[in-house]
Every structure is written in structure tokens, then in C-alpha cells.
Write an enzyme that holds these catalytic residues in place. Structure first.
Site, PDB file in Angstrom:
ATOM      1  N   TYR A  62      -1.634  -6.211   4.823  1.00  0.00           N
ATOM      2  CA  TYR A  62      -3.064  -6.680   4.019  1.00  0.00           C
ATOM      3  C   TYR A  62      -2.789  -7.910   3.603  1.00  0.00           C
ATOM      4  CZ  TYR A  62      -4.310  -1.636   4.203  1.00  0.00           C
ATOM      5  OH  TYR A  62      -4.418  -0.416   4.713  1.00  0.00           O
ATOM      6  N   GLY A  63      -1.598  -8.361   2.993  1.00  0.00           N
ATOM      7  CA  GLY A  63      -1.653  -9.719   2.475  1.00  0.00           C
ATOM      8  C   GLY A  63      -1.636 -10.708   3.755  1.00  0.00           C
ATOM      9  N   GLU A  82       4.488 -10.712  14.183  1.00  0.00           N
ATOM     10  CA  GLU A  82       4.512  -9.223  13.737  1.00  0.00           C
ATOM     11  C   GLU A  82       5.657  -8.628  14.660  1.00  0.00           C
ATOM     12  OE1 GLU A  82       3.104  -6.943  11.773  1.00  0.00           O
ATOM     13  OE2 GLU A  82       4.786  -5.591  12.779  1.00  0.00           O
ATOM     14  N   GLY A 156       0.791  -1.553   7.448  1.00  0.00           N
ATOM     15  CA  GLY A 156       0.585  -0.216   6.650  1.00  0.00           C
ATOM     16  C   GLY A 156      -0.716   0.419   7.130  1.00  0.00           C
ATOM     17  N   ASN A 160      -1.632   4.650   7.108  1.00  0.00           N
ATOM     18  CA  ASN A 160      -1.863   5.201   5.686  1.00  0.00           C
ATOM     19  C   ASN A 160      -3.045   6.176   5.753  1.00  0.00           C
ATOM     20  OD1 ASN A 160      -4.277   3.611   5.191  1.00  0.00           O
ATOM     21  ND2 ASN A 160      -2.804   1.782   4.278  1.00  0.00           N
ATOM     22  N   MET A 163      -6.705   5.543   1.424  1.00  0.00           N
ATOM     23  CA  MET A 163      -7.305   5.955   0.146  1.00  0.00           C
ATOM     24  C   MET A 163      -7.277   4.412  -0.435  1.00  0.00           C
ATOM     25  SD  MET A 163      -5.199   9.493  -1.039  1.00  0.00           S
ATOM     26  CE  MET A 163      -6.394   9.813  -2.438  1.00  0.00           C
ATOM     27  N   VAL A 291      10.847 -12.424  12.562  1.00  0.00           N
ATOM     28  CA  VAL A 291      11.351 -13.565  11.902  1.00  0.00           C
ATOM     29  C   VAL A 291      12.743 -12.885  11.393  1.00  0.00           C
ATOM     30  CG1 VAL A 291      11.213 -15.153   9.918  1.00  0.00           C
ATOM     31  CG2 VAL A 291       9.145 -14.565  11.395  1.00  0.00           C
ATOM     32  N   GLU A 400      -2.829  13.066  -5.892  1.00  0.00           N
ATOM     33  CA  GLU A 400      -3.773  13.094  -4.717  1.00  0.00           C
ATOM     34  C   GLU A 400      -3.804  14.657  -4.552  1.00  0.00           C
ATOM     35  OE1 GLU A 400      -2.322  10.859  -1.745  1.00  0.00           O
ATOM     36  OE2 GLU A 400      -2.499   8.930  -2.694  1.00  0.00           O
ATOM     37  N   HIS A 485       4.794   3.792  -1.081  1.00  0.00           N
ATOM     38  CA  HIS A 485       4.216   2.683  -1.688  1.00  0.00           C
ATOM     39  C   HIS A 485       5.447   1.600  -2.269  1.00  0.00           C
ATOM     40  CE1 HIS A 485       0.839   5.715  -2.842  1.00  0.00           C
ATOM     41  NE2 HIS A 485       0.882   5.115  -1.434  1.00  0.00           N
ATOM     42  N   ASN A 523      -2.788   4.288  -5.640  1.00  0.00           N
ATOM     43  CA  ASN A 523      -2.447   3.673  -4.468  1.00  0.00           C
ATOM     44  C   ASN A 523      -2.651   2.063  -4.410  1.00  0.00           C
ATOM     45  OD1 ASN A 523      -4.150   6.068  -4.569  1.00  0.00           O
ATOM     46  ND2 ASN A 523      -3.154   6.590  -2.709  1.00  0.00           N
ATOM     47  N   PHE A 525      -3.054  -0.374  -1.743  1.00  0.00           N
ATOM     48  CA  PHE A 525      -3.225  -1.491  -0.877  1.00  0.00           C
ATOM     49  C   PHE A 525      -4.710  -2.323  -1.146  1.00  0.00           C
ATOM     50  CE2 PHE A 525      -5.327   1.756   1.929  1.00  0.00           C
ATOM     51  CZ  PHE A 525      -6.754   1.331   1.946  1.00  0.00           C
TER      52      PHE A 525
HETATM   53  P1  FAE Z   1       2.486  -3.937   5.123  1.00  0.00           P
HETATM   54  O1  FAE Z   1       1.015  -3.559   5.390  1.00  0.00           O
HETATM   55  O2  FAE Z   1       3.609  -3.048   5.156  1.00  0.00           O
HETATM   56  O3  FAE Z   1       2.518  -5.118   6.392  1.00  0.00           O
HETATM   57  C1  FAE Z   1       3.867  -5.942   6.687  1.00  0.00           C
HETATM   58  C2  FAE Z   1       3.972  -6.241   8.321  1.00  0.00           C
HETATM   59  O4  FAE Z   1       5.218  -7.161   8.303  1.00  0.00           O
HETATM   60  C3  FAE Z   1       4.181  -4.896   9.077  1.00  0.00           C
HETATM   61  O5  FAE Z   1       3.395  -4.817   9.888  1.00  0.00           O
HETATM   62  C4  FAE Z   1       5.856  -5.323   9.332  1.00  0.00           C
HETATM   63  O6  FAE Z   1       5.857  -4.407  10.739  1.00  0.00           O
HETATM   64  C5  FAE Z   1       5.838  -6.560   9.402  1.00  0.00           C
HETATM   65  N1  FAE Z   1       7.068  -7.272   9.284  1.00  0.00           N
HETATM   66  C6  FAE Z   1       8.221  -6.665   8.535  1.00  0.00           C
HETATM   67  N2  FAE Z   1       9.271  -7.623   8.591  1.00  0.00           N
HETATM   68  C7  FAE Z   1       8.911  -8.492   9.477  1.00  0.00           C
HETATM   69  C8  FAE Z   1       9.637  -9.620  10.180  1.00  0.00           C
HETATM   70  N3  FAE Z   1      10.705 -10.018   9.787  1.00  0.00           N
HETATM   71  N4  FAE Z   1       8.990 -10.312  11.131  1.00  0.00           N
HETATM   72  C9  FAE Z   1       7.757  -9.931  11.396  1.00  0.00           C
HETATM   73  N5  FAE Z   1       6.855  -9.049  11.152  1.00  0.00           N
HETATM   74  C10 FAE Z   1       7.488  -8.451  10.078  1.00  0.00           C
HETATM   75  O7  FAE Z   1       2.488  -4.939   3.878  1.00  0.00           O
HETATM   76  N6  FAE Z   1      -1.604   2.794   0.285  1.00  0.00           N
HETATM   77  C11 FAE Z   1      -3.075   2.807  -0.284  1.00  0.00           C
HETATM   78  O8  FAE Z   1      -3.461   2.153  -0.941  1.00  0.00           O
HETATM   79  N7  FAE Z   1      -3.637   3.931   0.138  1.00  0.00           N
HETATM   80  C12 FAE Z   1      -3.174   5.068   0.922  1.00  0.00           C
HETATM   81  O9  FAE Z   1      -3.820   5.997   1.390  1.00  0.00           O
HETATM   82  C13 FAE Z   1      -1.815   4.774   1.621  1.00  0.00           C
HETATM   83  N8  FAE Z   1      -1.395   5.715   2.336  1.00  0.00           N
HETATM   84  C14 FAE Z   1      -0.104   5.395   2.934  1.00  0.00           C
HETATM   85  C15 FAE Z   1       0.427   6.396   3.720  1.00  0.00           C
HETATM   86  C16 FAE Z   1       1.624   6.034   4.495  1.00  0.00           C
HETATM   87  C17 FAE Z   1       2.168   7.015   5.501  1.00  0.00           C
HETATM   88  C18 FAE Z   1       2.488   4.823   4.394  1.00  0.00           C
HETATM   89  C19 FAE Z   1       3.616   4.614   4.953  1.00  0.00           C
HETATM   90  C20 FAE Z   1       1.690   3.902   3.353  1.00  0.00           C
HETATM   91  C21 FAE Z   1       0.817   4.492   2.764  1.00  0.00           C
HETATM   92  N9  FAE Z   1       0.178   3.172   1.709  1.00  0.00           N
HETATM   93  C22 FAE Z   1      -1.323   3.591   1.266  1.00  0.00           C
HETATM   94  C23 FAE Z   1       0.706   2.154   1.249  1.00  0.00           C
HETATM   95  C24 FAE Z   1       0.225   0.840   2.126  1.00  0.00           C
HETATM   96  O10 FAE Z   1       0.050   1.015   3.470  1.00  0.00           O
HETATM   97  C25 FAE Z   1       1.014  -0.277   1.760  1.00  0.00           C
HETATM   98  O11 FAE Z   1       0.957  -0.637   0.550  1.00  0.00           O
HETATM   99  C26 FAE Z   1       0.463  -1.506   2.290  1.00  0.00           C
HETATM  100  O12 FAE Z   1       0.345  -1.443   3.680  1.00  0.00           O
HETATM  101  C27 FAE Z   1       1.414  -2.855   2.120  1.00  0.00           C
HETATM  102  O13 FAE Z   1       0.790  -4.049   2.498  1.00  0.00           O
HETATM  103  P2  FAE Z   1       1.607  -5.308   2.736  1.00  0.00           P
HETATM  104  O14 FAE Z   1       0.616  -6.304   3.038  1.00  0.00           O
HETATM  105  O15 FAE Z   1       2.462  -5.674   1.458  1.00  0.00           O
END
Ligand code: FAE
Length: 544
Positions: A62-63, A82, A156, A160, A163, A291, A400, A485, A523, A525
């Protein structure tokens, strides 16, 4: 669960009726703009060794997606890196993503055995061996907790439950105390909701849809115990789900797809922010690139070391590039691990002492309840949760009502609770292993369990029902070993300034869930996306 937990009940050893699933590409639904050619070119060109880049974004969740889109719209060329795969090519079964009921090599990040959030069903362990592969779901183990994360272009959003919840305004001061709530609720939450394509289920359809019988049972039990029951918005395409239910479209949510990706219906970042970013012609994405280091470059900017990975996780090439600006968007755990190591090893010695601190689990705990035989929850369950029980103000829990899409009638109600757990952990560098430790302890979940019990003890007493004890082990009620989360580790206003600029390192920014100090009350995101929208707007206006 579910956020999805989606109780992925595997086939091994367990009899269940098959889910239907179609074939096709998740990208088939993406409307490409007139910039499609430039976008495609950008999308497929991996970063070259020695490249000089105006803006590097680490991670495509997301970020990272918000940062890339807004920087590109402002005329800045962006390279996104990525570590996971692109997830744009069908596998041997003609589908991009594996089903939760039949995990395969695509399902887990470099594991040889699945590690499903629900490890057991009817007392039987349901994990199974899979080939080691750069799969989509990472179950990252620390000493006291397993942190589930998406791996691949879209982060994520690939795994996910979609939600998409904006916290109640009255709770915002405790979530991000240094951020102006008027700006967030007036501008950035609406912008994030629009960018993500957030909508709410048609309430009339909800009343009749076979696939939400489980949620209606959840509502009945919540209301009979006088708990507020709320619909929860989602990024799933509800019209598509209606067609799934009607049998006129290939099934995705109704085929139990979720934890290992949705082949149709869910508007992941692959269908929202990322195609818009690519359509600018200014954004390139390098999948399977990780990275590993960022350090000041002698001529200005930062030297970034990147390892290119094979699908078995081996390093096939090492690249060094120079970036004028680097945006850490590797997720709470990824960003925190990188920054903690870079500070401890002297690559970025100017980072302050707040790096690695303030990490929380958003209070995640799971549990199931065993209903009476006159309360069936349905053999067909949508994997997309759509409702919750809000006891945040009175008991510190938002639960939930989650699916248990096993394909058979289980008479179970299943829940992922987000709770007001005040415990916070810290990442530290471990010189002997060269890795990063997290000092979270399993016992620190107890405040979360206590908060969840304010809901479920009361419902059980009212309904004359009991907790399920067969979902997380042998006679174990609480799923207290995990989080979906992760939040914090480079907290806004502490490790960074109030817009994500890392103290001591001009040109380095944090723009993901690492900024949020451990809990969002719902939640996370939408809050991660809205905060990124806020911060990047300021950074573009003031720094570029
Ligand atoms: P994120 O989406 O985790 O993205 C980080 C990315 O950076 C990933 O693609 C990594 O592979 C990549 N990465 C990491 N280290 C490196 C590196 N060294 N070099 C290159 N790439 C790298 O971060 N949240 C909700 O609000 N609603 C939901 O329904 C929900 N359900 C979920 C269900 C599951 C099973 C899971 C696991 C999470 C769920 N979440 C939900 C949480 C949500 O997906 C999570 O908070 C966000 O994805 C976090 O967003 P960020 O941008 O912080």
C-alpha cells in the site's frame, strides 16, 4: 479470521466437497489506459546494475504503491523493487493463484511445509509438504509470534481479506496522535477509499445470499447479546460476487480463494493503484529483487544493494544502484528489519534510537465457537468477511465475523478480533546470526484474549454454546500465535519526522505500516494508504 484467515482447510485427510474455480488472469479485469504500451515496457524492465535513479521504492504494498503513483504523477521517474513475484502469469492449472483448500508451491514463501493460520481441523493437523518456492504468503517466524505477510507485486493486498475499514474518528487520536484528524477525515481517508475502490455490500442481497448465512448467524448472536453489529466495507467487487452466487461467473470468493490470492473479484493493488502508476510511463517494477543495503553514496544520494532471486530463493545476481531518494515501503516488518540492521551495522549510523521500536500486532487473536445444530453457518461461505462486532469502546475488541469455508457444514462461528493490546515489541540486530530478532512474547497476547472474551464469553453464556478447541492445536481455544496486522517499528514522529522523513538521513523516507505505532483499532490498510497519501503530498510539495 480473516481478515481472512480464511480458514484454509486443506484437503489432506479431510473430506470436503470441492470448490468450483475457473481459470483466467487476475489482470484480465484491469482496464489499461492509453499509456498501456509505456506501462508494459516499464513493468517488465528489471533495474540494471549501476543505474542512477531519482526515486527508489522498496516494496509494492500500500505505502509503496501510493508513493510510486504520486511521485510519477509529479513527473519523477520511479523504480519499485519487490522481493516477491509479479503474479501475472498462470500456473500449471491455468490460474495465477492457488486455492486455500489445496495449497501448492505458489502458496508459501520459501517453505517446504505449509504453515496455515488454522493449523488443525476436527483435531487433525492440516499442514502439508509443498515444494520450496517464492510463494505468495510469508509466515515469518519470530520467537514469540508468526507474522503473516503478502509477498509479490501488490504486497499484502494479494493475500488479505480486503476489509477496508476507516477507524472511528473518536479513536483516531490514539492511533496517530501527531496527525491532524481533520485533514485525515476531510481529505486523505476519502482519497484512499476512492483509490482503493472501497464499497459496502448491498444490505438487501446480504439478507438472502446463501454465502453469508454464517455472517447472519454471527449477527443474530451478537445482537442477542446486545453488541453493536456493523457492516464492514471491502474492496471486493460485490457485483462480481453476486454473479458468483448466481452461477454466472467463475467463483473466487465463493471458491474459498483468499490467503493465496484471489483469481477474480478482489480489487487488489494489481487492479487499482499499480496500473495507474504504470500508466504514467514513469514507474518500473523489478520483481524477485530484494534490497539488502542502503548507505550514503560518495557523490550524493544513496547506494542501494539489491539481490536478484530465483524462484527457489537463491541469489542469481547482485546489483548496486544509486538513488537520489529512497522510500522504505517494505511493510512494518521488512522496513523495520532493514533499518535496524542498517543502523546496527553502521551503514546508516545517523538513524536515531527509535528505529525498531513501537511494534505491535494490532491486537490480533482468533477463536471459534461451536453452535447448536439448529444454527448452521452454511456449507457455502464467501471468503470475504463483511461484518463485525464492535465492542471497542466497552471492551477493547472489534471482532470480524469470519468465514470457515471448508465446503461442509461445520456449525462453527469463527472470528478474528482486533483488540486494544497495549504491548509493544522491539526489533534488534543479532550479531551472531546476522539476523533481526523481535522480542514479542506469546504471553503478551493475554490482554487481547481478555478483550476478545468480553464479547465471546457473553455470547456463549447467552446462547448456551462453547468455544471450539480443535482449530489451533489439540484442545486450544485461542489463536494467539500470530498476527496478520504488523504495525510499527519506525514510528511517525519518533524514528521519523511527522511526515515519514527519517531523522538524520535526508532523502530517506518511511511510507508504510512501520509508521503506525502498533494498533489501528480496525483492519489497517486504509489507514496505511491514507497516511501515505498525506505524507507523499507533503514530501512532493516540500522536498522535490
Ligand atoms: P505490505 O503490503 O506488506 O508490502 C510490503 C512489500 O514489500 C511486500 O510486497 C514485500 O514482499 C516487500 N518487501 C519486503 N522486504 C523487501 C525488501 N527487502 N526488498 C524488496 N521488497 C521487500 O506493506 N488488512 C486490512 O486492512 N484488511 C484485511 O482484510 C486484511 N487481511 C489480511 C489478511 C492476511 C492473511 C494478511 C497477511 C494481512 C491482512 N491485512 C489486512 C493486513 C494488510 O494486508 C497489511 O496491513 C498491509 O498489506 C501492509 O501494507 P504495507 O504497505 O505496510
Amino acid at each position: 479470521m480473516t481478515d481472512s484467515t480464511r480458514p484454509e482447510v486443506a484437503r489432506n485427510g479431510i473430506s470436503r466437497r470441492g470448490f468450483l474455480a475457473g481459470t483466467g488472469s487476475v489482470l484480465g479485469a484491469v482496464a489499461l489506459s492509453g499509456h498501456a504500451v509505456a506501462a508494459e515496457r516499464g513493468a517488465t524492465s528489471a533495474v540494471a546494475d549501476g543505474a542512477r535513479i531519482p526515486a527508489l521504492v522498496i516494496g509494492t504494498g500500500y505505502g509503496g504503491s501510493v508513493a510510486a503513483l504520486r511521485l510519477a504523477e509529479a513527473g519523477v521517474d520511479v523504480q519499485m523493487v519487490e522481493m516477491g513475484m509479479a503474479w501475472d502469469t498462470p500456473g500449471p492449472d491455468g490460474k495465477i493463484f492457488a486455492n486455500t483448500t489445496s495449497p501448492d508451491h505458489r502458496s508459501f514463501w520459501l517453505r517446504t511445509r505449509t504453515k496455515q493460520p488454522l493449523s488443525n481441523f476436527l483435531g487433525f493437523p492440516i499442514d502439508k509438504d509443498v515444494p520450496k518456492y517464492t510463494g505468495i504468503l510469508d509466515a515469518e517466524d519470530f520467537a514469540g509470534i508468526t507474522v503473516y505477510q503478502g509477498r509479490g507485486v501488490g504486497g499484502g493486498s494479494l493475500v488479505n481479506g480486503g476489509m477496508a475499514v476507516t477507524p472511528k474518528r473518536e479513536n483516531f487520536g490514539a492511533i496517530l496522535p501527531t496527525v491532524d484528524a481533520n485533514e485525515m477525515y476531510g481529505t486523505y481517508y476519502p482519497r484512499a477509499n476512492a483509490g482503493l475502490g472501497v464499497t459496502t455490500i448491498d444490505p438487501d442481497w446480504f439478507e438472502t445470499a446463501e454465502c453469508y448465512q454464517y455472517a447472519r448467524v454471527g449477527r443474530k448472536h451478537a445482537q442477542r447479546s446486545n453488541f453493536p453489529f456493523v457492516f464492514v466495507p471491502d474492496v471486493y467487487d460485490w457485483d462480481y460476487m453476486k454473479r458468483e452466487q448466481a452461477g454466472t461467473a467463475p467463483r473466487s470468493a465463493l471458491a474459498g480463494e483468499i490467503l493465496y490470492g484471489n483469481n477474480y473479484g478482489k480489487k487488489s493493488l494489481q487492479k487499482t493503484y499499480l496500473p495507474r502508476a504504470k500508466a504514467t510511463g514513469r514507474v518500473s517494477i523489478s520483481p524477485l529483487h530484494k534490497v539488502v543495503s542502503v548507505a550514503p553514496a560518495s557523490g550524493g544520494g544513496y547506494t542501494v544493494r539489491i539481490e536478484q532471486l530465483s524462484t527457489t530463493g537463491a541469489t542469481t545476481a547482485t546489483k548496486e544502484i544509486t538513488a537520489d531518494r529512497v522510500f522504505f515501503a517494505a511493510g512494518s516488518v521488512g522496513t523495520s528489519k532493514l533499518l535496524t540492521k542498517l543502523k546496527a551495522t553502521g551503514a546508516l549510523p545517523a538513524l536515531n534510537g527509535e528505529i525498531g521500536k513501537g511494534w505491535g500486532d494490532n491486537g490480533n487473536v482468533m477463536c471459534g465457537r461451536a453452535n447448536h445444530l439448529w444454527d448452521p453457518t452454511g456449507s457455502l461461505q464467501s471468503s470475504i468477511p463483511t461484518a463485525g462486532i464492535d465492542n471497542w469502546a466497552a471492551g477493547g475488541a472489534f471482532a470480524e465475523v469470519a468465514p470457515l469455508p471448508t465446503g461442509i457444514e461445520t456449525y462453527a462461528s469463527f472470528y478474528l478480533s482486533i483488540t486494544k493490546n497495549p504491548n509493544r515489541a522491539q526489533f534488534t540486530y543479532n550479531p551472531s546470526s546476522g539476523g533481526i530478532d523481535l522480542n514479542w512474547q506469546t504471553a503478551w497476547k493475554q490482554p487481547g484474549i481478555n478483550a476478545a472474551k468480553t464479547i465471546f464469553d457473553k455470547i456463549n453464556a447467552k446462547e448456551g454454546t462453547i468455544y471450539r478447541t480443535d482449530l489451533f492445536g489439540v484442545y486450544k481455544i485461542w489463536g494467539d500465535h500470530l498476527t496478520y496486522h504488523p504495525l510499527g517499528g519506525a514510528v511517525l514522529g519518533r524514528a521519523t519526522d511527522n511526515y515519514g522523513r527519517l531523522h538524520g538521513c535526508p532523502g530517506l523516507y518511511v511510507i508504510d505500516g512501520a509508521l503506525i505505532p502498533g494498533n489501528t483499532s480496525v483492519n489497517p490498510f486504509v489507514t496505511i494508504t491514507a497516511l501515505a497519501e498525506r505524507n507523499i503530498e507533503k514530501i512532493i510539495a516540500a522536498d522535490l
